[in-house]
Write a protein that holds these residues in place. Sequence first.
Motif, PDB file in Angstrom:
ATOM      1  N   VAL A 338       0.813  -1.226   0.000  1.00  0.00           N
ATOM      2  CA  VAL A 338       0.000   0.000   0.000  1.00  0.00           C
ATOM      3  C   VAL A 338       0.845   1.274   0.000  1.00  0.00           C
ATOM      4  O   VAL A 338       0.316   2.371  -0.093  1.00  0.00           O
ATOM      5  CB  VAL A 338      -0.987   0.020   1.192  1.00  0.00           C
ATOM      6  N   GLY A 339       2.135   1.135   0.104  1.00  0.00           N
ATOM      7  CA  GLY A 339       2.996   2.314   0.062  1.00  0.00           C
ATOM      8  C   GLY A 339       4.390   1.952   0.506  1.00  0.00           C
ATOM      9  O   GLY A 339       4.702   0.774   0.707  1.00  0.00           O
ATOM     10  N   ARG A 340       5.218   2.971   0.618  1.00  0.00           N
ATOM     11  CA  ARG A 340       6.568   2.752   1.116  1.00  0.00           C
ATOM     12  C   ARG A 340       6.806   3.691   2.286  1.00  0.00           C
ATOM     13  O   ARG A 340       6.327   4.822   2.283  1.00  0.00           O
ATOM     14  CB  ARG A 340       7.599   3.012   0.013  1.00  0.00           C
ATOM     15  N   SER A 341       7.548   3.192   3.262  1.00  0.00           N
ATOM     16  CA  SER A 341       7.738   4.021   4.457  1.00  0.00           C
ATOM     17  C   SER A 341       8.457   5.319   4.109  1.00  0.00           C
ATOM     18  O   SER A 341       8.252   6.328   4.761  1.00  0.00           O
ATOM     19  CB  SER A 341       8.495   3.242   5.527  1.00  0.00           C
ATOM     20  N   ASP A 342       9.285   5.290   3.044  1.00  0.00           N
ATOM     21  CA  ASP A 342       9.954   6.545   2.687  1.00  0.00           C
ATOM     22  C   ASP A 342       9.115   7.413   1.746  1.00  0.00           C
ATOM     23  O   ASP A 342       9.523   8.495   1.359  1.00  0.00           O
ATOM     24  CB  ASP A 342      11.366   6.298   2.114  1.00  0.00           C
ATOM     25  N   ASP A 343       7.911   6.944   1.339  1.00  0.00           N
ATOM     26  CA  ASP A 343       6.992   7.757   0.534  1.00  0.00           C
ATOM     27  C   ASP A 343       5.954   8.449   1.406  1.00  0.00           C
ATOM     28  O   ASP A 343       5.407   9.485   1.041  1.00  0.00           O
ATOM     29  CB  ASP A 343       6.217   6.879  -0.463  1.00  0.00           C
ATOM     30  N   ILE A 344       5.624   7.806   2.509  1.00  0.00           N
ATOM     31  CA  ILE A 344       4.587   8.381   3.359  1.00  0.00           C
ATOM     32  C   ILE A 344       5.137   9.646   3.999  1.00  0.00           C
ATOM     33  O   ILE A 344       6.226   9.661   4.564  1.00  0.00           O
ATOM     34  CB  ILE A 344       4.134   7.354   4.422  1.00  0.00           C
ATOM     35  N   THR A 345       4.393  10.719   3.835  1.00  0.00           N
ATOM     36  CA  THR A 345       4.903  12.005   4.281  1.00  0.00           C
ATOM     37  C   THR A 345       3.796  12.773   4.994  1.00  0.00           C
ATOM     38  O   THR A 345       2.614  12.473   4.827  1.00  0.00           O
ATOM     39  CB  THR A 345       5.433  12.801   3.063  1.00  0.00           C
ATOM     40  N   LYS A 346       4.182  13.751   5.764  1.00  0.00           N
ATOM     41  CA  LYS A 346       3.190  14.586   6.442  1.00  0.00           C
ATOM     42  C   LYS A 346       2.999  15.868   5.652  1.00  0.00           C
ATOM     43  O   LYS A 346       3.973  16.555   5.317  1.00  0.00           O
ATOM     44  CB  LYS A 346       3.654  14.920   7.854  1.00  0.00           C
ATOM     45  N   VAL A 347       1.759  16.158   5.313  1.00  0.00           N
ATOM     46  CA  VAL A 347       1.426  17.417   4.660  1.00  0.00           C
ATOM     47  C   VAL A 347       0.400  18.118   5.538  1.00  0.00           C
ATOM     48  O   VAL A 347      -0.640  17.529   5.873  1.00  0.00           O
ATOM     49  CB  VAL A 347       0.848  17.177   3.247  1.00  0.00           C
ATOM     50  N   LYS A 348       0.686  19.324   5.888  1.00  0.00           N
ATOM     51  CA  LYS A 348      -0.177  20.090   6.814  1.00  0.00           C
ATOM     52  C   LYS A 348      -0.475  19.271   8.071  1.00  0.00           C
ATOM     53  O   LYS A 348      -1.599  19.273   8.584  1.00  0.00           O
ATOM     54  CB  LYS A 348      -1.489  20.484   6.128  1.00  0.00           C
ATOM     55  N   GLY A 349       0.507  18.489   8.497  1.00  0.00           N
ATOM     56  CA  GLY A 349       0.338  17.705   9.721  1.00  0.00           C
ATOM     57  C   GLY A 349      -0.437  16.417   9.540  1.00  0.00           C
ATOM     58  O   GLY A 349      -0.643  15.664  10.488  1.00  0.00           O
ATOM     59  N   VAL A 350      -0.852  16.117   8.291  1.00  0.00           N
ATOM     60  CA  VAL A 350      -1.638  14.912   8.031  1.00  0.00           C
ATOM     61  C   VAL A 350      -0.763  13.888   7.309  1.00  0.00           C
ATOM     62  O   VAL A 350      -0.058  14.234   6.352  1.00  0.00           O
ATOM     63  CB  VAL A 350      -2.867  15.245   7.137  1.00  0.00           C
ATOM     64  N   LEU A 351      -0.791  12.627   7.769  1.00  0.00           N
ATOM     65  CA  LEU A 351      -0.025  11.584   7.084  1.00  0.00           C
ATOM     66  C   LEU A 351      -0.651  11.273   5.729  1.00  0.00           C
ATOM     67  O   LEU A 351      -1.855  10.991   5.641  1.00  0.00           O
ATOM     68  CB  LEU A 351       0.000  10.305   7.925  1.00  0.00           C
ATOM     69  N   LEU A 352       0.166  11.306   4.684  1.00  0.00           N
ATOM     70  CA  LEU A 352      -0.368  11.102   3.335  1.00  0.00           C
ATOM     71  C   LEU A 352       0.408  10.016   2.602  1.00  0.00           C
ATOM     72  O   LEU A 352       1.642  10.073   2.517  1.00  0.00           O
ATOM     73  CB  LEU A 352      -0.266  12.414   2.537  1.00  0.00           C
ATOM     74  N   ALA A 353      -0.328   9.022   2.059  1.00  0.00           N
ATOM     75  CA  ALA A 353       0.274   8.021   1.176  1.00  0.00           C
ATOM     76  C   ALA A 353      -0.143   8.378  -0.250  1.00  0.00           C
ATOM     77  O   ALA A 353      -1.342   8.462  -0.544  1.00  0.00           O
ATOM     78  CB  ALA A 353      -0.216   6.627   1.537  1.00  0.00           C
ATOM     79  N   PRO A 354       0.819   8.622  -1.155  1.00  0.00           N
ATOM     80  CA  PRO A 354       0.471   9.042  -2.514  1.00  0.00           C
ATOM     81  C   PRO A 354      -0.520   8.108  -3.222  1.00  0.00           C
ATOM     82  O   PRO A 354      -1.303   8.550  -4.061  1.00  0.00           O
ATOM     83  CB  PRO A 354       1.816   9.052  -3.235  1.00  0.00           C
ATOM     84  N   SER A 355      -0.515   6.814  -2.859  1.00  0.00           N
ATOM     85  CA  SER A 355      -1.435   5.882  -3.529  1.00  0.00           C
ATOM     86  C   SER A 355      -2.897   6.242  -3.272  1.00  0.00           C
ATOM     87  O   SER A 355      -3.776   5.918  -4.075  1.00  0.00           O
ATOM     88  CB  SER A 355      -1.161   4.446  -3.075  1.00  0.00           C
ATOM     89  N   ALA A 356      -3.180   6.951  -2.174  1.00  0.00           N
ATOM     90  CA  ALA A 356      -4.567   7.339  -1.877  1.00  0.00           C
ATOM     91  C   ALA A 356      -5.064   8.350  -2.910  1.00  0.00           C
ATOM     92  O   ALA A 356      -6.240   8.347  -3.288  1.00  0.00           O
ATOM     93  CB  ALA A 356      -4.656   7.916  -0.473  1.00  0.00           C
ATOM     94  N   ILE A 357      -4.158   9.206  -3.387  1.00  0.00           N
ATOM     95  CA  ILE A 357      -4.550  10.190  -4.406  1.00  0.00           C
ATOM     96  C   ILE A 357      -4.837   9.479  -5.724  1.00  0.00           C
ATOM     97  O   ILE A 357      -5.809   9.771  -6.419  1.00  0.00           O
ATOM     98  CB  ILE A 357      -3.437  11.257  -4.583  1.00  0.00           C
ATOM     99  N   GLU A 358      -3.978   8.506  -6.040  1.00  0.00           N
ATOM    100  CA  GLU A 358      -4.192   7.722  -7.272  1.00  0.00           C
ATOM    101  C   GLU A 358      -5.556   7.031  -7.236  1.00  0.00           C
ATOM    102  O   GLU A 358      -6.297   7.042  -8.221  1.00  0.00           O
ATOM    103  CB  GLU A 358      -3.085   6.687  -7.449  1.00  0.00           C
TER     104      GLU A 358
END
Lengths: 444, 58
Positions: A338-358
């Motif tokens: 579902v993602g990679r630990s080095d891809d998951i990032t915080k944006v505006k304090g929220v954890l975001l996995a790019p695959s969710a946008i896809e």
Amino acid sequence: MIQNQRYWNPVLETLPREDLRALQLRKFKRIFEWAYENSRFHRSLYDAAGIKPEDIRSFEDIHAVPKVEKSMMRDIQRKDPFPYGDALCVPLEEVTEFRQTSGTTGQPVYQPDTWQDWEWWAECWSFILWAQGYRSTDRVFIPFGYNVFVAFWAGHYGAEKLGCEVVPGGVLDTKARILKIQELQATAMMATPTYVLGMADTARNKMGIDPTTLSINKITCAGEPGAGIPSTKKRIEDAWGAKVFDHAGATEIGAWSFECADQPHGMHVNEGFFLVEIEDLETGKIIEEPGKRGKMIITALDRQAQPCVRFDSKDIIEWDADPCSCGRTFRLIKGGVVGRSDDITKVKGVLLAPSAIEEVVRSIDGLGDEFEVVVDKVGDVDRIALKVELMPGAENRKNDIEGRLVDQLRIKTNLRYNLSFHDYETLPRYEVKAKRFNDLRKVH
Amino acid sequence: MSETDLTKIGEKVLRLKETAKDLDGLSNDFPAVRRNIQRIMASIKMIEINTLDLIADE
């Protein structure tokens, strides 16, 4: 008749769980001892931790074995025995295969394999392809560059092992590949989800060929999480009129997982050949229970030239609570990688996995397959922008599409985006691994 | 497939392996035999992983 046999290995794939675990423990001991005895790198790592082969008696003992990071492999390579360095476990003259990682996260890591290792790669792929319904009656087209990246090389050899007829689609361009599929009536294909979608787009919009009229009835996707993302999978299946199966593997690891023909919205781990542990990202403890995501630590139980023992893959996975209807006792990972630990990032304090946008973009009718995300910072405030393409003919539905996009993004990612709509075919296209997520905060 | 069937397969795999090793030992000056037998031994190893490993009591 063997073609009707459901499993590549009917004993191993249905082994009772406790027998499977006992097998994994036996095989872990064996590969640990092999690495300890033959690799200076592994021996010094384990000596420093005070662990010797005879100390491995249980899974708790395995959890205590030091992990190997990709960066450690980079550090020891480009030295003698050149170019692999101290992790090489066999005489250099026994190495018959060279591959390297793609280098997307830094300097590429070299991967030596003996012929036995290469047979093992093909064997791993045989489990995958058999489970997905490939048989000797299939004509398999592989639209891949056949270069230093392992990608579908082993898929090629695995398909041959099954008795399939394999068509190497090497240096052909996309149009030539589509024509070759049409000419030869190929029945199956392996490629990245990005490329499979791109091929369908080219066929339909540049060649006037409806891909559903071609003879492809199954597609194995790897290299990116796309085939595990329901909306992307549906787009590919609709575009080609074929079943799409997910697979995950890696150069340093091997072909460790596969979606079976029952399409359980997840992938089986080949637990006869690999030991997968899931580590909690915060506590570092091993997660045994289903439904909790963590980082995959993996051991290839039979790979010899450059062993893969407790490798920190950085892939984010979780165990599925339910067994698969296919009858395999190999556990499922829910939704694939579902993602990679080095891809998951915080944006505006929220954890975001790019695959969710896809998942959101590809679920909305009227949007193209491509998109681009840009994250930057103004002062102390994060900004996130999403560029999408409107499909031709969808212009008069733009307001409706935008409303759905905003709502779904808020639900699935808990973020508001600066949205921009672009004409069809104006965002970048990718042939191999796509780079749609750009975090400019890391650049500055 | 029963455990007995698996054991039978295992026994024959071991014999195959012995034969391959014997041939390897006889092929010091015979590249066409040596290199082909190396490949055969890798294939035998795959059968071993798929069968013998499942019944082995190490």
